[in-house]
Design a protein around this motif. Structure first.
Motif, PDB file in Angstrom:
ATOM      1  N   HIS A 119       0.805  -1.223   0.000  1.00  0.00           N
ATOM      2  CA  HIS A 119       0.000   0.000   0.000  1.00  0.00           C
ATOM      3  C   HIS A 119       0.839   1.274   0.000  1.00  0.00           C
ATOM      4  O   HIS A 119       0.305   2.373  -0.146  1.00  0.00           O
ATOM      5  CB  HIS A 119      -0.961   0.013   1.193  1.00  0.00           C
ATOM      6  CG  HIS A 119      -0.295  -0.240   2.519  1.00  0.00           C
ATOM      7  ND1 HIS A 119       0.421   0.733   3.171  1.00  0.00           N
ATOM      8  CD2 HIS A 119      -0.237  -1.359   3.288  1.00  0.00           C
ATOM      9  CE1 HIS A 119       0.899   0.233   4.301  1.00  0.00           C
ATOM     10  NE2 HIS A 119       0.514  -1.031   4.402  1.00  0.00           N
ATOM     11  N   VAL A 120       2.164   1.128   0.154  1.00  0.00           N
ATOM     12  CA  VAL A 120       3.056   2.288   0.082  1.00  0.00           C
ATOM     13  C   VAL A 120       2.934   2.970  -1.287  1.00  0.00           C
ATOM     14  O   VAL A 120       3.096   4.187  -1.411  1.00  0.00           O
ATOM     15  CB  VAL A 120       4.513   1.857   0.347  1.00  0.00           C
ATOM     16  CG1 VAL A 120       5.487   3.000   0.057  1.00  0.00           C
ATOM     17  CG2 VAL A 120       4.670   1.398   1.795  1.00  0.00           C
ATOM     18  N   ALA A 121       2.617   2.171  -2.303  1.00  0.00           N
ATOM     19  CA  ALA A 121       2.503   2.709  -3.663  1.00  0.00           C
ATOM     20  C   ALA A 121       1.504   3.849  -3.737  1.00  0.00           C
ATOM     21  O   ALA A 121       1.716   4.837  -4.457  1.00  0.00           O
ATOM     22  CB  ALA A 121       2.095   1.591  -4.629  1.00  0.00           C
ATOM     23  N   PHE A 122       0.414   3.767  -2.990  1.00  0.00           N
ATOM     24  CA  PHE A 122      -0.643   4.774  -3.073  1.00  0.00           C
ATOM     25  C   PHE A 122      -0.250   6.075  -2.379  1.00  0.00           C
ATOM     26  O   PHE A 122      -0.888   7.104  -2.596  1.00  0.00           O
ATOM     27  CB  PHE A 122      -1.931   4.227  -2.455  1.00  0.00           C
ATOM     28  CG  PHE A 122      -2.528   3.099  -3.245  1.00  0.00           C
ATOM     29  CD1 PHE A 122      -3.373   3.362  -4.307  1.00  0.00           C
ATOM     30  CD2 PHE A 122      -2.239   1.775  -2.937  1.00  0.00           C
ATOM     31  CE1 PHE A 122      -3.924   2.333  -5.049  1.00  0.00           C
ATOM     32  CE2 PHE A 122      -2.788   0.732  -3.672  1.00  0.00           C
ATOM     33  CZ  PHE A 122      -3.636   1.019  -4.736  1.00  0.00           C
ATOM     34  N   ARG A 123       0.790   6.054  -1.552  1.00  0.00           N
ATOM     35  CA  ARG A 123       1.223   7.253  -0.844  1.00  0.00           C
ATOM     36  C   ARG A 123       2.468   7.885  -1.464  1.00  0.00           C
ATOM     37  O   ARG A 123       2.965   8.888  -0.965  1.00  0.00           O
ATOM     38  CB  ARG A 123       1.511   6.926   0.632  1.00  0.00           C
ATOM     39  CG  ARG A 123       0.350   6.298   1.366  1.00  0.00           C
ATOM     40  CD  ARG A 123       0.555   6.387   2.881  1.00  0.00           C
ATOM     41  NE  ARG A 123       1.825   5.819   3.306  1.00  0.00           N
ATOM     42  CZ  ARG A 123       2.006   4.540   3.658  1.00  0.00           C
ATOM     43  NH1 ARG A 123       0.968   3.709   3.638  1.00  0.00           N
ATOM     44  NH2 ARG A 123       3.185   4.097   4.039  1.00  0.00           N
ATOM     45  N   SER A 124       2.957   7.291  -2.543  1.00  0.00           N
ATOM     46  CA  SER A 124       4.205   7.752  -3.133  1.00  0.00           C
ATOM     47  C   SER A 124       3.970   8.850  -4.181  1.00  0.00           C
ATOM     48  O   SER A 124       3.254   8.648  -5.165  1.00  0.00           O
ATOM     49  CB  SER A 124       4.943   6.576  -3.792  1.00  0.00           C
ATOM     50  OG  SER A 124       6.035   7.030  -4.556  1.00  0.00           O
ATOM     51  N   ARG A 125       4.579   9.994  -3.968  1.00  0.00           N
ATOM     52  CA  ARG A 125       4.515  11.079  -4.954  1.00  0.00           C
ATOM     53  C   ARG A 125       5.134  10.646  -6.274  1.00  0.00           C
ATOM     54  O   ARG A 125       4.658  11.007  -7.359  1.00  0.00           O
ATOM     55  CB  ARG A 125       5.253  12.303  -4.400  1.00  0.00           C
ATOM     56  CG  ARG A 125       5.383  13.471  -5.365  1.00  0.00           C
ATOM     57  CD  ARG A 125       6.056  14.650  -4.662  1.00  0.00           C
ATOM     58  NE  ARG A 125       6.342  15.737  -5.585  1.00  0.00           N
ATOM     59  CZ  ARG A 125       7.474  15.849  -6.275  1.00  0.00           C
ATOM     60  NH1 ARG A 125       8.441  14.917  -6.140  1.00  0.00           N
ATOM     61  NH2 ARG A 125       7.670  16.880  -7.092  1.00  0.00           N
ATOM     62  N   GLY A 246       9.801  -5.115  -5.336  1.00  0.00           N
ATOM     63  CA  GLY A 246       8.986  -5.871  -4.394  1.00  0.00           C
ATOM     64  C   GLY A 246       7.493  -5.735  -4.622  1.00  0.00           C
ATOM     65  O   GLY A 246       7.045  -5.287  -5.678  1.00  0.00           O
ATOM     66  N   PRO A 247       6.691  -6.113  -3.617  1.00  0.00           N
ATOM     67  CA  PRO A 247       5.222  -6.054  -3.742  1.00  0.00           C
ATOM     68  C   PRO A 247       4.711  -4.665  -4.097  1.00  0.00           C
ATOM     69  O   PRO A 247       3.765  -4.522  -4.871  1.00  0.00           O
ATOM     70  CB  PRO A 247       4.737  -6.482  -2.356  1.00  0.00           C
ATOM     71  CG  PRO A 247       5.854  -7.294  -1.791  1.00  0.00           C
ATOM     72  CD  PRO A 247       7.109  -6.683  -2.325  1.00  0.00           C
ATOM     73  N   ALA A 248       5.342  -3.620  -3.551  1.00  0.00           N
ATOM     74  CA  ALA A 248       4.925  -2.259  -3.860  1.00  0.00           C
ATOM     75  C   ALA A 248       5.149  -1.939  -5.341  1.00  0.00           C
ATOM     76  O   ALA A 248       4.399  -1.166  -5.936  1.00  0.00           O
ATOM     77  CB  ALA A 248       5.680  -1.258  -2.994  1.00  0.00           C
ATOM     78  N   ALA A 249       6.187  -2.551  -5.937  1.00  0.00           N
ATOM     79  CA  ALA A 249       6.439  -2.340  -7.357  1.00  0.00           C
ATOM     80  C   ALA A 249       5.324  -2.953  -8.192  1.00  0.00           C
ATOM     81  O   ALA A 249       4.841  -2.345  -9.156  1.00  0.00           O
ATOM     82  CB  ALA A 249       7.782  -2.952  -7.749  1.00  0.00           C
ATOM     83  N   ALA A 250       4.897  -4.152  -7.829  1.00  0.00           N
ATOM     84  CA  ALA A 250       3.824  -4.810  -8.565  1.00  0.00           C
ATOM     85  C   ALA A 250       2.544  -3.980  -8.516  1.00  0.00           C
ATOM     86  O   ALA A 250       1.870  -3.776  -9.534  1.00  0.00           O
ATOM     87  CB  ALA A 250       3.576  -6.210  -7.995  1.00  0.00           C
ATOM     88  N   ILE A 253       3.044  -0.629 -10.597  1.00  0.00           N
ATOM     89  CA  ILE A 253       2.953  -0.836 -12.044  1.00  0.00           C
ATOM     90  C   ILE A 253       1.503  -0.995 -12.471  1.00  0.00           C
ATOM     91  O   ILE A 253       1.065  -0.433 -13.486  1.00  0.00           O
ATOM     92  CB  ILE A 253       3.800  -2.055 -12.457  1.00  0.00           C
ATOM     93  CG1 ILE A 253       5.286  -1.770 -12.238  1.00  0.00           C
ATOM     94  CG2 ILE A 253       3.551  -2.428 -13.919  1.00  0.00           C
ATOM     95  CD1 ILE A 253       6.169  -2.998 -12.316  1.00  0.00           C
ATOM     96  N   ALA A 254       0.731  -1.747 -11.686  1.00  0.00           N
ATOM     97  CA  ALA A 254      -0.688  -1.915 -11.986  1.00  0.00           C
ATOM     98  C   ALA A 254      -1.435  -0.593 -11.863  1.00  0.00           C
ATOM     99  O   ALA A 254      -2.299  -0.269 -12.696  1.00  0.00           O
ATOM    100  CB  ALA A 254      -1.301  -2.956 -11.053  1.00  0.00           C
ATOM    101  N   LEU A 255      -1.100   0.196 -10.842  1.00  0.00           N
ATOM    102  CA  LEU A 255      -1.751   1.493 -10.648  1.00  0.00           C
ATOM    103  C   LEU A 255      -1.435   2.430 -11.803  1.00  0.00           C
ATOM    104  O   LEU A 255      -2.323   3.123 -12.322  1.00  0.00           O
ATOM    105  CB  LEU A 255      -1.286   2.106  -9.323  1.00  0.00           C
ATOM    106  CG  LEU A 255      -1.796   3.517  -9.001  1.00  0.00           C
ATOM    107  CD1 LEU A 255      -3.311   3.530  -8.883  1.00  0.00           C
ATOM    108  CD2 LEU A 255      -1.147   4.044  -7.720  1.00  0.00           C
ATOM    109  N   ILE A 256      -0.177   2.468 -12.213  1.00  0.00           N
ATOM    110  CA  ILE A 256       0.243   3.329 -13.325  1.00  0.00           C
ATOM    111  C   ILE A 256      -0.517   2.970 -14.590  1.00  0.00           C
ATOM    112  O   ILE A 256      -1.008   3.843 -15.323  1.00  0.00           O
ATOM    113  CB  ILE A 256       1.766   3.213 -13.535  1.00  0.00           C
ATOM    114  CG1 ILE A 256       2.510   3.871 -12.370  1.00  0.00           C
ATOM    115  CG2 ILE A 256       2.189   3.847 -14.857  1.00  0.00           C
ATOM    116  CD1 ILE A 256       3.991   3.539 -12.310  1.00  0.00           C
TER     117      ILE A 256
END
Length: 325
Positions: A119-125, A246-250, A253-256
């Motif tokens: 879930h770190v992906a959603f907080r990353s600028r 890692g998991p945040a990368a997966a 990439i899906a979010l992007i």
């Protein structure tokens, strides 16, 4: 069902290729996608002419025949593609160890590391900036590509088969541009200009195509613009996977990819409305050109950020080595 394939394969390739080879590896994957259009567009036109054969509509023949390779290759992939270098049988133990060790060391230095939760992906600028770049680039790949046969027809005034051949040419050029741009970016280690430059050129070329009075010159500019737009693709994913692991990368990439597909949702009706209102594609193409120019500027910024990160990592590593000594 197809939507998960692209983020899956981008993540998969990031587990196999070190940074020094990743843009070139991504270019080979996307060359396959572009070649599908080079081959598929004329084939689609031919399949539609099967209309009435065995009492089946042409569009049904098109869906059926183009669906067969995907099903067949899906089975092959499940059977033969290993999950990681450690599980392959065509590398020796030394090669497996070197590749795994190199990729793990690189992943340890990413902004979002393999230790971070998904879930770190959603907080990353950084992830949101990358998503914005990919959305702007999608104005070209989705907006122009979906309407390409109609745009080419309006420019060339040719029949359906000739239009399908002319529509395939930009993707052939895209194959050349993607490989050259990805290979040069890997060799030089530079990402910003290889990321933003093609979009700036594509946006400029698309804008010029609108204002030229020569229809064949406009077609050539359109071909070059589409090719340049695709050229940024392998470098973008190489840059993205250098920030993430890692998991945040997966998830990232899906979010992007999900954000970029907003263009697929919104652009077709908007471009169709513009065409119906003005009876031309000019204003729609200018809208795409502006988006690509904005994406090019953002690409230069993202590449600059990545360069600064590399310098900081090298400085930190140097200090640690001195301290150890």
């Amino acid at each position: 069902a197809e939507a998960g394939f692209t983020p899956g394969i981008i993540y998969y390739l990031s587990q196999w290729y070190p940074r020094s080879d990743r843009a070139r590896a991504m270019s080979w994957f996307y060359i396959g996608a572009a070649l599908a259009s080079v081959i598929g567009l004329p084939l689609s036109g031919a399949f539609l002419h099967l209309d009435g054969l065995l009492g089946i509509n042409g569009w049904r023949w098109l869906f059926f025949l183009q669906g067969i390779p995907a099903v067949a290759l899906g089975i092959v992939v499940l059977r033969y593609m290993p999950d990681s270098p450690a599980t392959t049988n065509w590398l020796d133990s030394a090669q497996k160890a070197w590749l795994s060790r190199t990729i793990e060391a690189e992943q340890a230095t990413t902004v979002i590391s393999h230790k971070d939760a998904w879930h770190v992906a959603f907080r990353s600028r950084q992830v949101w900036l990358l998503s914005l770049f990919w959305l702007l680039q999608a104005f070209g790949t989705i907006g122009v590509t979906l309407f390409l046969p109609l745009i080419v027809q309006s420019v060339s005034k040719q029949g359906s088969f000739v239009v399908s051949l002319l529509s395939a040419m930009p993707f052939f050029l895209a194959c050349v541009f993607m490989y050259a741009n990805g290979r040069h970016s890997d060799r030089t280690g530079e990402r910003g200009w290889h990321l933003g430059g093609p979009l700036l050129l594509a946006g400029g070329m698309l804008g010029l195509a609108v204002f030229t009075g020569n229809q064949w010159l406009a077609y050539v500019m359109l071909v070059v613009a589409v090719g340049l737009n695709w050229a940024a693709t392998p470098v973008f994913w190489a840059t993205t996977t250098e920030y993430l692991s890692g998991p945040a990368a997966a998830v990232s990439i899906a979010l992007i990819n999900s954000i970029a597909n907003i263009a697929g949702l919104g652009l077709p009706p908007v471009m169709g409305w513009i065409k119906d209102t003005t009876l031309r594609y000019d204003y729609a193409l200018l809208m795409v050109a502006v988006a690509l120019l904005a994406g090019g500027v953002l690409g230069l910024y993202l590449g600059g950020q990545r360069k600064r990160q590399v310098v900081r990592d090298a400085t930190r590593e140097g200090r640690e080595n001195v301290h150890s000594a």
